[in-house]
Motif scaffolding. Structure first.
Motif, PDB file in Angstrom:
ATOM      1  N   THR A 117       0.836  -1.198   0.000  1.00  0.00           N
ATOM      2  CA  THR A 117       0.000   0.000   0.000  1.00  0.00           C
ATOM      3  C   THR A 117       0.872   1.251   0.000  1.00  0.00           C
ATOM      4  O   THR A 117       0.612   2.201  -0.751  1.00  0.00           O
ATOM      5  N   PHE A 118       1.929   1.247   0.845  1.00  0.00           N
ATOM      6  CA  PHE A 118       2.846   2.393   0.866  1.00  0.00           C
ATOM      7  C   PHE A 118       3.444   2.636  -0.515  1.00  0.00           C
ATOM      8  O   PHE A 118       3.607   3.776  -0.940  1.00  0.00           O
ATOM      9  N   ALA A 119       3.789   1.564  -1.224  1.00  0.00           N
ATOM     10  CA  ALA A 119       4.393   1.696  -2.554  1.00  0.00           C
ATOM     11  C   ALA A 119       3.382   2.166  -3.598  1.00  0.00           C
ATOM     12  O   ALA A 119       3.731   2.909  -4.512  1.00  0.00           O
ATOM     13  N   ALA A 120       2.129   1.733  -3.462  1.00  0.00           N
ATOM     14  CA  ALA A 120       1.107   2.052  -4.459  1.00  0.00           C
ATOM     15  C   ALA A 120       0.571   3.472  -4.317  1.00  0.00           C
ATOM     16  O   ALA A 120       0.182   4.095  -5.303  1.00  0.00           O
ATOM     17  N   ILE A 121       0.517   3.981  -3.086  1.00  0.00           N
ATOM     18  CA  ILE A 121      -0.060   5.305  -2.834  1.00  0.00           C
ATOM     19  C   ILE A 121       1.051   6.213  -2.316  1.00  0.00           C
ATOM     20  O   ILE A 121       1.440   6.145  -1.155  1.00  0.00           O
ATOM     21  N   GLN A 122       1.561   7.045  -3.177  1.00  0.00           N
ATOM     22  CA  GLN A 122       2.624   7.976  -2.807  1.00  0.00           C
ATOM     23  C   GLN A 122       2.029   9.162  -2.045  1.00  0.00           C
ATOM     24  O   GLN A 122       0.926   9.617  -2.349  1.00  0.00           O
ATOM     25  N   TYR A 124      -3.433   9.253   5.741  1.00  0.00           N
ATOM     26  CA  TYR A 124      -4.478   8.368   6.261  1.00  0.00           C
ATOM     27  C   TYR A 124      -5.072   9.019   7.497  1.00  0.00           C
ATOM     28  O   TYR A 124      -4.337   9.506   8.363  1.00  0.00           O
ATOM     29  N   GLU A 125      -6.409   9.048   7.573  1.00  0.00           N
ATOM     30  CA  GLU A 125      -7.067   9.706   8.693  1.00  0.00           C
ATOM     31  C   GLU A 125      -8.147   8.799   9.275  1.00  0.00           C
ATOM     32  O   GLU A 125      -8.955   8.218   8.537  1.00  0.00           O
ATOM     33  N   ILE A 126      -8.150   8.706  10.597  1.00  0.00           N
ATOM     34  CA  ILE A 126      -9.192   7.990  11.341  1.00  0.00           C
ATOM     35  C   ILE A 126     -10.087   9.044  11.974  1.00  0.00           C
ATOM     36  O   ILE A 126      -9.608  10.002  12.589  1.00  0.00           O
ATOM     37  N   ARG A 129     -14.468   5.561  10.974  1.00  0.00           N
ATOM     38  CA  ARG A 129     -14.416   5.830   9.543  1.00  0.00           C
ATOM     39  C   ARG A 129     -12.980   6.239   9.228  1.00  0.00           C
ATOM     40  O   ARG A 129     -12.319   6.866  10.048  1.00  0.00           O
ATOM     41  N   PHE A 130     -12.521   5.858   8.036  1.00  0.00           N
ATOM     42  CA  PHE A 130     -11.181   6.260   7.632  1.00  0.00           C
ATOM     43  C   PHE A 130     -11.254   6.882   6.245  1.00  0.00           C
ATOM     44  O   PHE A 130     -12.179   6.636   5.473  1.00  0.00           O
ATOM     45  N   SER A 131     -10.247   7.697   5.965  1.00  0.00           N
ATOM     46  CA  SER A 131     -10.114   8.268   4.627  1.00  0.00           C
ATOM     47  C   SER A 131      -8.631   8.349   4.303  1.00  0.00           C
ATOM     48  O   SER A 131      -7.782   8.324   5.194  1.00  0.00           O
ATOM     49  N   TRP A 132      -8.343   8.413   3.021  1.00  0.00           N
ATOM     50  CA  TRP A 132      -6.960   8.561   2.572  1.00  0.00           C
ATOM     51  C   TRP A 132      -6.934   9.412   1.319  1.00  0.00           C
ATOM     52  O   TRP A 132      -7.886   9.447   0.552  1.00  0.00           O
ATOM     53  N   THR A 133      -5.829  10.118   1.163  1.00  0.00           N
ATOM     54  CA  THR A 133      -5.551  10.858  -0.062  1.00  0.00           C
ATOM     55  C   THR A 133      -4.096  10.597  -0.428  1.00  0.00           C
ATOM     56  O   THR A 133      -3.272  10.294   0.440  1.00  0.00           O
ATOM     57  N   SER A 173      -8.229   9.446  -3.869  1.00  0.00           N
ATOM     58  CA  SER A 173      -8.671   9.421  -2.476  1.00  0.00           C
ATOM     59  C   SER A 173      -9.682   8.302  -2.317  1.00  0.00           C
ATOM     60  O   SER A 173     -10.214   7.769  -3.292  1.00  0.00           O
ATOM     61  N   GLY A 174      -9.916   7.955  -1.088  1.00  0.00           N
ATOM     62  CA  GLY A 174     -10.882   6.911  -0.787  1.00  0.00           C
ATOM     63  C   GLY A 174     -11.169   6.883   0.695  1.00  0.00           C
ATOM     64  O   GLY A 174     -10.671   7.709   1.458  1.00  0.00           O
ATOM     65  N   GLY A 175     -11.953   5.913   1.082  1.00  0.00           N
ATOM     66  CA  GLY A 175     -12.286   5.795   2.493  1.00  0.00           C
ATOM     67  C   GLY A 175     -13.208   4.632   2.728  1.00  0.00           C
ATOM     68  O   GLY A 175     -13.569   3.892   1.802  1.00  0.00           O
ATOM     69  N   GLY A 176     -13.570   4.476   3.973  1.00  0.00           N
ATOM     70  CA  GLY A 176     -14.456   3.388   4.338  1.00  0.00           C
ATOM     71  C   GLY A 176     -14.612   3.294   5.840  1.00  0.00           C
ATOM     72  O   GLY A 176     -14.492   4.285   6.552  1.00  0.00           O
TER      73      GLY A 176
END
Length: 124
Positions: free
Chosen positions: A57-62, A66-68, A86-90, A99-102
């Motif tokens: 994941t670290f390699a795929a998303i530069q 990540y936020e909780i 809930r989490f989100s990432w950019t 970006s995404g989340g879940g």
């Protein structure tokens, strides 16, 4: 907030910060050796598999951030806790902003006086 809730919330903040460091050597010490993680891309058992999944994941998303948020404690005892959030990432995927989340659920255990992650289930 109770002392136990504050202690556990501080652990989750350290976990979030370790994740945002993109340094697997900061993340792995927060996980028990026999942990099981369920991610959207599959299940991972033990530190080897979990560490590998996190590193991919670290390699795929530069430049990932990540936020909780909306952290709720479902169970809190002296040695076990369960939370949902809930989490989100950019970040950048293939050089493009994404970006995404879940939702997340974690089981945390006290081992040798220290809180550690036993199980994480993230779903989008």
């Amino acid at each position: 907030m109770s002392d136990l809730a504050a202690e556990l919330t501080a652990f989750m903040t350290r976990y979030e910060q370790a994740t945002n460091s993109h340094d697997i050597d900061r993340v792995v010490p927060l996980i028990v050796p026999d942990a099981v993680y369920w991610f959207s891309d599959g299940s991972h058992r033990g530190l080897g598999e979990i560490g590998g999944a996190i590193e991919r994941t670290f390699a795929a998303i530069q430049h990932e951030v990540y936020e909780i948020r909306d952290l709720e404690w479902i169970v809190m005892t002296a040695d076990h806790a369960v939370c949902r959030y809930r989490f989100s990432w950019t970040g950048l995927v293939d050089g493009r902003p994404r970006s995404g989340g879940g939702r997340g659920t974690n089981v945390i255990v006290r081992r040798d006086g220290t809180w550690k992650m036993q199980h994480e289930h993230l779903s989008t």
